[in-house]
Design an enzyme around this catalytic site. Structure first.
Site, PDB file in Angstrom:
ATOM      1  NE  ARG A  82     -19.851 -10.094  -1.219  1.00 54.57           N
ATOM      2  CZ  ARG A  82     -18.593  -9.740  -0.974  1.00 54.57           C
ATOM      3  NH1 ARG A  82     -18.277  -8.469  -0.798  1.00 54.57           N
ATOM      4  NH2 ARG A  82     -17.648 -10.656  -0.911  1.00 54.57           N
ATOM      5  CG  HIS A  86     -20.748 -11.796   3.333  1.00 49.65           C
ATOM      6  ND1 HIS A  86     -19.400 -11.583   3.127  1.00 49.65           N
ATOM      7  CD2 HIS A  86     -21.211 -12.351   2.196  1.00 49.65           C
ATOM      8  CE1 HIS A  86     -19.073 -11.993   1.900  1.00 49.65           C
ATOM      9  NE2 HIS A  86     -20.158 -12.459   1.322  1.00 49.65           N
ATOM     10  CG  ASN A 114     -16.753 -10.453   5.617  1.00 49.32           C
ATOM     11  OD1 ASN A 114     -17.428 -10.844   4.665  1.00 49.32           O
ATOM     12  ND2 ASN A 114     -16.961 -10.858   6.863  1.00 49.32           N
ATOM     13  CG  HIS A 213     -22.928 -12.938  -7.847  1.00 55.37           C
ATOM     14  ND1 HIS A 213     -21.916 -13.878  -7.830  1.00 55.37           N
ATOM     15  CD2 HIS A 213     -22.987 -12.444  -6.580  1.00 55.37           C
ATOM     16  CE1 HIS A 213     -21.401 -13.960  -6.615  1.00 55.37           C
ATOM     17  NE2 HIS A 213     -22.037 -13.102  -5.833  1.00 55.37           N
ATOM     18  CG  ASP A 258     -26.034  -8.718 -15.390  1.00 51.56           C
ATOM     19  OD1 ASP A 258     -25.568  -8.846 -16.550  1.00 51.56           O
ATOM     20  OD2 ASP A 258     -27.248  -8.575 -15.162  1.00 51.56           O
ATOM     21  CG  ASP A 266     -31.831  -8.408 -15.316  1.00 52.48           C
ATOM     22  OD1 ASP A 266     -30.847  -9.007 -14.804  1.00 52.48           O
ATOM     23  OD2 ASP A 266     -31.695  -7.529 -16.189  1.00 52.48           O
TER      24      ASP A 266
HETATM   25  C1  HEM Z   1     -22.381 -18.877  -4.481  1.00 51.40           C
HETATM   26  C2  HEM Z   1     -21.358 -18.494  -3.766  1.00 51.40           C
HETATM   27  C3  HEM Z   1     -20.896 -17.061  -3.754  1.00 51.40           C
HETATM   28  C4  HEM Z   1     -19.617 -16.647  -3.934  1.00 51.40           C
HETATM   29  C5  HEM Z   1     -18.399 -17.527  -4.168  1.00 51.40           C
HETATM   30  C6  HEM Z   1     -19.642 -15.216  -3.901  1.00 51.40           C
HETATM   31  C7  HEM Z   1     -18.518 -14.414  -4.027  1.00 51.40           C
HETATM   32  C8  HEM Z   1     -18.560 -13.052  -4.233  1.00 51.40           C
HETATM   33  C9  HEM Z   1     -17.414 -12.231  -4.518  1.00 51.40           C
HETATM   34  C10 HEM Z   1     -15.969 -12.724  -4.581  1.00 51.40           C
HETATM   35  C11 HEM Z   1     -17.856 -10.965  -4.717  1.00 51.40           C
HETATM   36  C12 HEM Z   1     -16.997  -9.743  -5.056  1.00 51.40           C
HETATM   37  C13 HEM Z   1     -16.429  -9.137  -3.809  1.00 51.40           C
HETATM   38  C14 HEM Z   1     -15.355  -8.106  -4.116  1.00 51.40           C
HETATM   39  O1  HEM Z   1     -14.678  -8.227  -5.143  1.00 51.40           O
HETATM   40  O2  HEM Z   1     -15.180  -7.179  -3.302  1.00 51.40           O
HETATM   41  C15 HEM Z   1     -19.273 -10.974  -4.545  1.00 51.40           C
HETATM   42  C16 HEM Z   1     -20.093  -9.881  -4.671  1.00 51.40           C
HETATM   43  C17 HEM Z   1     -21.437  -9.894  -4.416  1.00 51.40           C
HETATM   44  N1  HEM Z   1     -22.148 -10.967  -3.913  1.00 51.40           N
HETATM   45 FE1  HEM Z   1     -21.563 -12.867  -3.848  1.00 51.40          FE
HETATM   46  N2  HEM Z   1     -20.911 -14.790  -3.683  1.00 51.40           N
HETATM   47  C18 HEM Z   1     -21.715 -15.889  -3.581  1.00 51.40           C
HETATM   48  C19 HEM Z   1     -23.068 -15.888  -3.289  1.00 51.40           C
HETATM   49  C20 HEM Z   1     -23.801 -14.747  -3.047  1.00 51.40           C
HETATM   50  C21 HEM Z   1     -25.119 -14.731  -2.476  1.00 51.40           C
HETATM   51  C22 HEM Z   1     -25.883 -15.967  -1.993  1.00 51.40           C
HETATM   52  C23 HEM Z   1     -25.513 -13.433  -2.422  1.00 51.40           C
HETATM   53  C24 HEM Z   1     -26.788 -12.840  -1.894  1.00 51.40           C
HETATM   54  C25 HEM Z   1     -27.916 -13.485  -1.779  1.00 51.40           C
HETATM   55  C26 HEM Z   1     -24.437 -12.648  -2.999  1.00 51.40           C
HETATM   56  C27 HEM Z   1     -24.483 -11.298  -3.211  1.00 51.40           C
HETATM   57  C28 HEM Z   1     -23.452 -10.568  -3.764  1.00 51.40           C
HETATM   58  C29 HEM Z   1     -23.596  -9.188  -4.214  1.00 51.40           C
HETATM   59  C30 HEM Z   1     -24.898  -8.409  -4.283  1.00 51.40           C
HETATM   60  C31 HEM Z   1     -22.325  -8.763  -4.608  1.00 51.40           C
HETATM   61  C32 HEM Z   1     -21.923  -7.364  -5.100  1.00 51.40           C
HETATM   62  C33 HEM Z   1     -21.617  -6.515  -3.882  1.00 51.40           C
HETATM   63  C34 HEM Z   1     -21.231  -5.072  -4.184  1.00 51.40           C
HETATM   64  O3  HEM Z   1     -21.244  -4.637  -5.327  1.00 51.40           O
HETATM   65  O4  HEM Z   1     -20.891  -4.380  -3.203  1.00 51.40           O
HETATM   66  N3  HEM Z   1     -23.404 -13.480  -3.322  1.00 51.40           N
HETATM   67  N4  HEM Z   1     -19.668 -12.248  -4.239  1.00 51.40           N
END
Ligand code: HEM
Ligand SMILES: *[C@@H]1O[C@H](CO)[C@@H](O)[C@H](O)[C@H]1NC(C)=O
Ligand SMILES: *[C@@H]1O[C@H](CO)[C@@H](O)[C@H](O)[C@H]1NC(C)=O
Ligand SMILES: *[C@@H]1O[C@H](CO)[C@@H](O)[C@H](O)[C@H]1NC(C)=O
Length: 338
Positions: A82, A86, A114, A213, A258, A266
């Site tokens: 992530r 970002h 962030n 995700h 997930d 996966d």
């Molecule tokens: C499609 C639009 C996307 C939205 C609206 C979105 C939004 C979010 C949100 C709200 C979270 C949770 C953050 C929290 O509660 O602290 C999250 C977690 C995450 N996002 Fe996304 N995301 C998107 C796309 C992506 C993309 C493109 C990637 C990477 C290629 C990504 C990777 C991740 C990962 C791996 C997590 C978990 C992070 C952790 O556990 O520390 N996301 N995302």
């Protein structure tokens, strides 16, 4: 190519996919050929052998440290993936996301998407220190983020791809762009498509990248409205999330993005969506009777298609407006400019 991993299955899958996906690296070289006709994009100055003579141990050190740390704490792999996302969506992949606020400098870390959410900064700082000890002032923080994301995904059982290197680090950050250009979990499908289009991605690529995700966690605050107010959610799933995330308070409580195989990279993320088990509003938007349903179905049915498309889209994301040549700098500490 020495890849050290505790699992021979992951080892094989990684090797098998290197060949396939690095084929897409051919595209930037082809672009170079016609550079007299069309403007050369900055990423064509990146190279897969950039540290080959400058710091031959760099890639090995990153891989070794990622395998050790992510095997201990699998969520760290998600957090590093992530961070790279970002970083790249805000003024390109230039490590701007790593710059901390100071009394005279506003970074991106307190922007809405962030703040109280991004993780992995301490790990990146310690990784950078280990690399500085071997090759001082050579390896950029932006490259470290790109390779760390790739190796994290591989360690969690996902695909591996060739990362071109030579990104330099910014001396600036953009708080307002972090607020406006990172997609919100409350967007509808057209909003998600528009947010990725702004960075040059198609709707299909947006669906593939969202498969990230399949690992990691989200806070109650970002899915609360979904589990109390929305109807396109599986009732058992809703009930269990309501136990974790009360109507009032508990905003920092965590749930897996997930819900079936949170520790593995996966394609379960897409199968969950078919059963209305998307955690974020934005996740379920990808399969809610709209134009991207067919892609979610395709990835749910064909994990290899997802692996391939995800790797290809990650290469493209990693190439977003890098600083090259004498632009920017190689930071000594990732959290501040030299
Ligand atoms: C499609 C639009 C996307 C939205 C609206 C979105 C939004 C979010 C949100 C709200 C979270 C949770 C953050 C929290 O509660 O602290 C999250 C977690 C995450 N996002 Fe996304 N995301 C998107 C796309 C992506 C993309 C493109 C990637 C990477 C290629 C990504 C990777 C991740 C990962 C791996 C997590 C978990 C992070 C952790 O556990 O520390 N996301 N995302
Ligand atoms: C999506 O959201 C935007 C902005 O919030 C809104 O203008 C638009 O009508 C919505 N589209 C659909 C199809 O609901
Ligand atoms: C549900 O929606 C209502 C009306 O929009 C809103 O006031 C309320 O805060 C929402 N509930 C949650 C838990 O988000
Ligand atoms: C290339 O870099 C320059 C300077 O940082 C930037 O203004 C421009 O938008 C970049 N071009 C591309 C295609 O990313």
């Amino acid at each position: 190519m020495a890849i050290v991993t505790h699992s021979s299955v992951i080892f094989c899958v990684m090797i098998c996919l290197i060949g396939i996906v690095s084929a897409s690296n051919v595209i930037p070289s082809a672009t170079t050929l016609v550079s007299s006709l069309i403007p050369t994009p900055n990423y064509s100055e990146l190279s897969s052998t950039f540290y080959g003579t400058r710091c031959p141990r760099a890639l090995y050190i990153i891989r070794r440290e990622i395998i050790a740390a992510v095997s201990r704490d699998r969520r760290l792999g998600a957090s590093l993936l992530r961070l790279h996302f970002h970083d790249c969506f805000v003024q390109g992949c230039d490590a701007s996301v790593l710059l901390k606020d100071t009394p005279t400098f506003q970074g991106e870390q307190n922007a809405r998407p962030n703040a109280n959410s991004l993780r992995g900064f301490e790990f990146i700082d310690s990784l950078k220190a280990k690399i500085e000890a071997v090759c001082p002032n050579v390896v950029s923080c932006a490259d470290i983020l790109a390779v760390a994301a790739r190796d994290s995904v591989a360690t969690l059982g996902g695909p591996i791809w060739g990362v071109r290197l030579g990104r330099r680090d910014s001396t600036t950050a953009n708080f307002n762009a972090a607020n406006s250009d990172l997609p919100s979990p409350f967007l509808n499908l057209s909003g998600l498509i528009a947010a990725f289009k702004k960075k040059g991605f198609s709707a299909d690529e947006m669906v593939a990248l969202s498969g990230a995700h399949t690992i990691g966690k989200a806070k109650c605050a970002v899915f609360k409205n979904r589990i109390y107010n929305e109807s396109n959610i599986n009732p058992y799933y809703r009930r269990s999330l309501q136990n974790t995330c009360p109507r009032n308070g508990g905003d920092n409580n965590l749930a897996n993005l997930d819900s079936t195989t949170p520790a593995f990279f996966d394609s379960a993320y897409y199968r969950n969506l078919l059963f209305k088990r998307g955690l974020l509003h934005s996740d379920q938007e990808l399969y809610n009777g709209g134009s991207t349903d067919y892609k979610v179905l395709a990835y749910a049915r064909n994990p290899y298609l997802f692996r391939f498309d995800f790797a290809k889209a990650m290469i493209k994301m990693g190439n977003l407006s890098p600083l090259t040549g004498n632009q920017g700098q190689i930071r000594k500490y990732c959290s501040r400019v030299n």
